[in-house]
Scaffold this active site. Structure first.
Site, PDB file in Angstrom:
ATOM      1  N   ASN A 157      40.339  38.146  45.833  1.00 14.19           N
ATOM      2  CA  ASN A 157      41.272  39.061  46.172  1.00 14.19           C
ATOM      3  C   ASN A 157      41.924  40.279  45.223  1.00 14.19           C
ATOM      4  O   ASN A 157      42.300  41.436  45.546  1.00 14.19           O
ATOM      5  CB  ASN A 157      42.369  38.732  47.078  1.00 14.19           C
ATOM      6  CG  ASN A 157      43.249  37.772  46.621  1.00 14.19           C
ATOM      7  OD1 ASN A 157      43.002  37.426  45.482  1.00 14.19           O
ATOM      8  ND2 ASN A 157      44.333  37.457  47.400  1.00 14.19           N
ATOM      9  N   GLU A 256      48.717  28.055  42.152  1.00 15.33           N
ATOM     10  CA  GLU A 256      49.185  29.149  43.166  1.00 15.33           C
ATOM     11  C   GLU A 256      48.245  29.053  44.452  1.00 15.33           C
ATOM     12  O   GLU A 256      47.144  29.718  44.280  1.00 15.33           O
ATOM     13  CB  GLU A 256      49.046  30.560  42.526  1.00 15.33           C
ATOM     14  CG  GLU A 256      50.157  31.617  43.101  1.00 15.33           C
ATOM     15  CD  GLU A 256      49.555  32.371  44.071  1.00 15.33           C
ATOM     16  OE1 GLU A 256      49.486  31.867  45.318  1.00 15.33           O
ATOM     17  OE2 GLU A 256      48.677  33.498  43.555  1.00 15.33           O
ATOM     18  N   CYS A 290      47.732  36.792  49.304  1.00 18.47           N
ATOM     19  CA  CYS A 290      48.457  35.283  49.777  1.00 18.47           C
ATOM     20  C   CYS A 290      49.940  35.599  49.844  1.00 18.47           C
ATOM     21  O   CYS A 290      50.661  34.919  50.277  1.00 18.47           O
ATOM     22  CB  CYS A 290      48.259  34.193  48.715  1.00 18.47           C
ATOM     23  SG  CYS A 290      48.696  34.691  47.057  1.00 18.47           S
ATOM     24  N   GLU A 464      53.883  32.579  37.440  1.00 17.30           N
ATOM     25  CA  GLU A 464      53.266  33.492  36.603  1.00 17.30           C
ATOM     26  C   GLU A 464      53.920  34.699  36.409  1.00 17.30           C
ATOM     27  O   GLU A 464      54.637  35.214  37.467  1.00 17.30           O
ATOM     28  CB  GLU A 464      51.812  33.726  37.380  1.00 17.30           C
ATOM     29  CG  GLU A 464      50.788  32.459  37.489  1.00 17.30           C
ATOM     30  CD  GLU A 464      49.446  32.840  37.782  1.00 17.30           C
ATOM     31  OE1 GLU A 464      48.622  32.344  37.232  1.00 17.30           O
ATOM     32  OE2 GLU A 464      49.426  33.135  38.930  1.00 17.30           O
TER      33      GLU A 464
END
Ligand code: ADP
Length: 487
Positions: A157, A256, A290, A464
């Protein structure tokens, strides 16, 4: 797709500074999700090639680690500059293989590049400590060292940003990396490798293993003892499986994973801002992120006003080819994604949701689903529990703060949450009560290289971006040094 620099399109994998084919010359096609046309075919590497990539990264590690942070930063800065110099080509390639509108692709190139710039600098600040001693004659130090060879498994994505936000902190502190990009979007990963090579990142420091057999290559990356850390972004089931596999060699992990973001609009919210935030959070990348709002909770007092304005904004979205100017929403990534969206909308309608807008495939393209608004959603529907990953906004009505907090937290996921309101006391209470790794307050856009991105619960762990994101690639070594004499 026309590229100013044709070499941005690479159709070989990148291992040890070389562009390689699969041992058996096997390839798999990469398709444009809007046209269905094959853009290129890339090597379908297997376990043996993945092992060679790990060996290359392991061999390159000592020399890369032993450079100064400043030397690494200088090379990374060139890589950053090259990404921006080729922003248009990279955006065109991204839209071709991923489908998102060109403006979003351009934005992602800049966003992805920003991790390289930011972490290159932050690598200089991987400080240690000198700790007041517990025993006369002894000195105590804590130094930070790179964790070693890193495996990065990334999703489709955000085909550039999800790679740079792992690779940039890793390289900045002296780790070397094997990237396994998603099979739908390997071309952006290879373009990044090409620019890394041009920037002077040495052979073996960054490797890109393309494969249509993720489990086979994943097996190598999770079992090989030379890999010391795995950083993964993708679905929760895959993350759990990789965690199991990596337990054999106790690798450090950053995961993640999926989300189920609540987007809460309280009565005292400013309607226009809340609608703009909901549009940005819900419809970016066609709903395929997400951190996309997955459940929109609106308080009874503002419900009608919000829904009217939200509905007008959704009706204005233009669907179509991401490469055409003016497109807001492109195709979904593949047929499985489209079928999942259809199934979830049908489930909601079957259970009593009102279809206010959309709710069907669009004639504008085979993989395009119309921007959809569902009213009267409730907890019995699949959409309350699962990420829809498409342009579908379900709206839930609520009355009290307590009720909406309980509903928002009623999920195994805990990645991003958003809320709109003006009462300061409530802003504090709600921000603290939401069991999420990230909370957007009066904004629907939270991602930036300078902030810690990551989740809690089954959305994973690790951060991150930001100075917290560099910790994931460092290990602390304690030095106890005796025989020095009194301080
Ligand atoms: P998505 O729903 O986004 O496709 P996945 O978790 O399936 O989520 O994919 C994210 C990344 O994980 C992709 O690069 C994919 O190839 C990879 N992947 C999927 N299954 C495995 C596996 N068993 N081992 C290693 N990587 C995997």
């Amino acid at each position: 797709m026309t590229l100013r620099e044709p070499r941005i399109l690479q159709d070989r994998a990148y291992v040890n500074g070389e562009w390689i084919a699969a041992d058996d010359d096997a390839t798999f096609p990469v398709r444009n999700p809007y046209t269905g046309a094959v853009i290129a075919s890339v090597p379908d590497l297997g376990a043996a090639a993945a092992e060679r990539a790990v060996a290359a990264a392991a061999a390159a590690f000592p020399a890369w680690r032993d450079r100064t942070a400043g030397e690494r930063a200088t090379i990374m800065r060139k890589w950053f500059d090259l990404l921006l110099a080729h922003q248009d080509d990279l955006a065109a390639l991204m839209t071709a293989e991923q489908g998102k509108p060109l403006t979003e692709s351009r934005g992602e190139v800049a966003y992805g590049a920003s991790f390289i710039e930011w972490f290159a600098e932050e690598g200089r600040r991987a400080y240690g400590d000198v700790i007041p001693t517990h025993r006369s004659g002894t000195r105590i130090l804590a130094i930070r060292q790179p964790v070693g060879v890193v495996a990065a498994i990334t999703p489709w994505n955000f085909p550039i940003a999800m790679i740079t936000r792992k690779v940039a902190p890793a390289l900045a502190v002296g780790c070397t990396v094997v990237v396994k990009p998603a099979e739908d979007t390997p071309l952006c990963a290879l373009a990044l490798a090409y620019l890394a090579q041009e920037a002077g990142i040495p052979p073996g420091v960054l490797n890109v293993v393309t494969t249509n057999r993720p489990a086979e290559v994943g097996g190598v990356l999770t079992h090989d003892p030379r890999i010391r850390k795995l950083s993964f972004t993708g679905s929760t089931p895959t993350g759990k499986e990789l965690m199991k596999q990596a337990s054999g060699t106790l690798k450090r992990l950053s995961l993640e994973l999926g989300g189920n973001a609540p987007f809460i609009v309280f009565d005292d919210a400013e309607v226009e801002g809340a609608v703009a935030g909901a549009m940005a959070s819900k419809y970016r990348n066609g709903g395929q992120t997400c951190v996309c709002a997955n459940r929109i909770f609106v308080q009874a007092g503002i419900y009608d006003k919000f829904v009217a304005a939200f509905s007008r904004a959704i009706a204005e979205l233009r669907v179509g080819d991401g490469a055409a100017s003016g497109t807001d929403i492109g195709p979904l990534i593949n047929t499985a994604a489209l079928e999942k969206v259809e199934r979830m909308v049908q489930d909601a309608v079957d259970k009593g949701a009102e279809l206010a807008l959309g709710g069907r495939r669009s004639p504008a393209g085979e993989l395009i689903y119309e921007p959809t608004l569902l009213l009267g959603a409730d907890a019995s529907m699949d959409i309350a529990h699962e990420e829809v990953f498409g342009p579908v906004a379900p709206v839930f009505r609520f009355t009290t703060e307590e009720e909406v907090i309980a509903q928002a937290n009623d999920t195994p996921y805990g990645l991003a949450a958003y809320f709109y309101g003006r009462d300061h006391a409530r802003i504090w209470r709600v921000a603290e009560a939401l069991e999420y790794g990230m909370v957007g307050i009066n904004t629907g856009m939270i991602s930036t290289a300078v902030a810690p991105f990551g989740g809690v619960k089954e959305s994973g762990f690790g951060r991150e971006g930001s100075r917290y994101g560099i910790e994931d690639f460092l290990t602390i070594k304690y030095l106890c040094w005796d025989g020095i004499g009194a301080p």
